[in-house]
Design a protein around this motif. Structure first.
Motif, mmCIF file in Angstrom:
data_model
loop_
_atom_site.group_PDB
_atom_site.id
_atom_site.type_symbol
_atom_site.label_atom_id
_atom_site.label_comp_id
_atom_site.label_asym_id
_atom_site.label_seq_id
_atom_site.Cartn_x
_atom_site.Cartn_y
_atom_site.Cartn_z
ATOM 1 N N GLN A 199 9.998 -46.121 10.122
ATOM 2 C CA GLN A 199 9.703 -47.370 10.940
ATOM 3 C C GLN A 199 9.051 -48.461 10.243
ATOM 4 O O GLN A 199 8.835 -49.543 10.740
ATOM 5 C CB GLN A 199 8.690 -46.844 12.199
ATOM 6 N N ILE A 200 8.923 -48.240 8.975
ATOM 7 C CA ILE A 200 8.284 -49.324 8.058
ATOM 8 C C ILE A 200 8.760 -50.629 8.173
ATOM 9 O O ILE A 200 10.165 -50.524 8.041
ATOM 10 C CB ILE A 200 7.990 -48.920 6.678
ATOM 11 N N TYR A 252 4.810 -55.084 15.316
ATOM 12 C CA TYR A 252 4.023 -54.580 15.911
ATOM 13 C C TYR A 252 4.002 -55.259 17.412
ATOM 14 O O TYR A 252 3.703 -56.503 17.415
ATOM 15 C CB TYR A 252 2.526 -54.629 15.375
ATOM 16 N N VAL A 253 4.160 -54.314 18.437
ATOM 17 C CA VAL A 253 3.776 -54.980 19.793
ATOM 18 C C VAL A 253 2.783 -53.996 20.698
ATOM 19 O O VAL A 253 3.044 -52.789 20.441
ATOM 20 C CB VAL A 253 5.149 -55.126 20.441
ATOM 21 N N PRO A 267 12.265 -48.384 20.288
ATOM 22 C CA PRO A 267 12.422 -47.926 19.131
ATOM 23 C C PRO A 267 12.455 -48.830 17.779
ATOM 24 O O PRO A 267 12.366 -48.551 16.624
ATOM 25 C CB PRO A 267 14.085 -47.483 18.807
ATOM 26 N N ASN A 268 12.203 -50.310 17.976
ATOM 27 C CA ASN A 268 11.818 -51.192 17.033
ATOM 28 C C ASN A 268 10.656 -51.905 16.944
ATOM 29 O O ASN A 268 10.581 -52.803 16.245
ATOM 30 C CB ASN A 268 13.183 -52.358 16.987
ATOM 31 N N GLY A 314 1.561 -45.494 19.786
ATOM 32 C CA GLY A 314 2.972 -45.213 20.198
ATOM 33 C C GLY A 314 3.787 -44.659 18.786
ATOM 34 O O GLY A 314 4.341 -43.814 19.010
ATOM 35 N N LEU A 315 3.229 -45.202 17.744
ATOM 36 C CA LEU A 315 4.252 -44.731 16.594
ATOM 37 C C LEU A 315 3.650 -43.430 16.278
ATOM 38 O O LEU A 315 4.711 -42.486 16.116
ATOM 39 C CB LEU A 315 3.869 -45.709 15.419
ATOM 40 N N VAL A 316 2.564 -43.148 16.438
ATOM 41 C CA VAL A 316 2.037 -41.608 16.088
ATOM 42 C C VAL A 316 2.615 -40.656 17.145
ATOM 43 O O VAL A 316 3.211 -39.675 16.910
ATOM 44 C CB VAL A 316 0.375 -41.755 16.113
#
Length: 282
Positions: free
Chosen positions: A178-179, A183-184, A190-191, A197-199
Motif C-alpha cells: 500500500q506504500i 492518507y484519508v 483499498p486506495n 485502517g491500514l493496520v
C-alpha cells in the motif's frame, strides 16, 4: 123398500163412547197435573257445592322436570362461564400481542440508540486520534525540517526488504503493497487509508480481526520492548490504550504507516518518528 134406503147418510158416525171417555180422562189428568205444577211454582235448582279434585297428570313427572330444569340451568351457567373465559383469553391474547410489539419496539429503539452511541463514540475517538496525530505530525514536520536543513537523512525512505516469514510476512507484504496510497482520515482502503485502517486491513488479510482505532490496537496484543521488535509487530505512538498513531514494524529498524495527508502511506526508519511502544499479535 124406500127409495132412499141405499143412499149413504151425510151425518158423521157416532163415536165410540168408551174411547171418548178415555180421552176425556187423560186430558183431565194432564190438565190437573199442569194446574198443580203451576200452583206450586217453578222448582228451585239446588246449587252444587262439592269440589271435584281432578288428578294432576304431571305429578309423576315432577322429579324429571326438576332434574331437567337443573341440568338446563347448569348448561346455561357452563356456557356463560365458557363465554367469560373465552373473552378473558381473547383479551389476554390481545394484551400479550400488544406487550410483545411494544417490547420489540423498545428493543429496536434501544439497539438503534446503542448503535448510534457506539458510532458517535467511535467517531469521537477517531476525531481525537486525528487531532492528536495532526498535532504530532506538525511537531514531527517541524523537527524533520530542522533535521533536513542540517543535512540529516533520517527522514528519507530506507530501502529495505523484510525477511519475515509466515503470517508476519503476509502482514508486512500487505502493508508494503500500500506504500504510495493516499492518507484519508477514516480511510479503510483499498486506495486510501488512515493509520489504524491500514493496520486493521493488514492483519485481516491473515484472518486476525483487530479493533478499528489506534487506542484499542495499542493494547490488542502482548506489550513488547522496542529493543526486541519482530516483523509484524504493531508500533504505537502515545500511551498504551490512548495511542494517537499506529504502524507496522517490517524489520531492519523500519516501519510502514499511513502517516498524514502530505506523505500518504510510507516506509520509514524508526528514527524518522520513534514510537512509544509496541504490541505483538502474531
Amino acid at each position: 123398500m124406500s127409495h132412499t134406503a141405499l143412499i149413504p147418510s151425510h151425518r158423521k158416525p157416532r163415536r165410540n163412547a168408551s174411547k171418548s171417555a178415555l180421552r176425556a180422562g187423560v186430558a183431565g189428568g194432564v190438565l190437573s197435573t199442569i194446574a198443580v205444577a203451576g200452583a206450586a211454582g217453578p222448582a228451585q235448582a239446588e246449587p252444587v257445592t262439592q269440589t271435584i279434585e281432578m288428578p294432576t297428570i304431571t305429578a309423576g313427572l315432577s322429579p324429571a322436570v326438576a332434574a331437567s330444569a337443573e341440568a338446563t340451568q347448569q348448561v346455561a351457567l357452563d356456557l356463560e362461564t365458557q363465554a367469560h373465559e373465552e373473552a378473558a383469553a381473547t383479551a389476554a391474547a390481545k394484551d400479550a400481542k400488544k406487550a410483545k410489539a411494544e417490547a420489540v419496539r423498545k428493543a429496536e429503539a434501544r439497539k438503534k440508540a446503542e448503535a448510534k452511541a457506539k458510532a458517535e463514540a467511535q467517531a469521537k475517538a477517531e476525531a481525537a486520534e486525528r487531532a492528536s496525530r495532526a498535532a504530532a505530525r506538525t511537531t514531527l514536520s517541524t523537527s524533520s525540517t530542522g533535521s533536513s536543513s542540517s543535512g540529516s537523512t533520517a527522514s528519507e525512505t530506507p530501502s529495505y526488504t523484510s525477511t519475515a516469514t509466515g503470517s508476519a510476512a503476509a502482514v508486512v507484504a500487505f502493508a508494503q503493497a500500500q506504500i504510495g496510497d493516499a492518507y484519508v482520515s477514516g480511510g479503510t482502503g483499498p486506495n486510501s487509508w488512515d493509520c489504524s485502517g491500514l493496520v486493521q486491513a493488514a492483519f485481516r488479510s491473515v484472518g486476525v480481526d483487530l479493533p478499528r482505532v489506534s487506542q484499542s490496537q495499542s493494547t490488542a496484543g502482548t506489550q513488547v520492548s522496542l529493543s526486541n521488535l519482530q516483523p509484524g509487530d504493531i508500533l504505537y505512538w502515545g500511551g498504551a490504550g490512548s495511542a494517537y498513531h499506529v504502524g507496522i514494524y517490517v524489520g531492519g529498524g523500519q516501519f510502514v504507516g499511513a502517516q498524514n495527508s502530505s506523505t500518504g502511506v510510507v516506509q520509514k526508519s524508526l528514527d524518522y518518528d520513534p514510537p512509544s511502544g509496541a504490541v505483538r499479535v502474531l
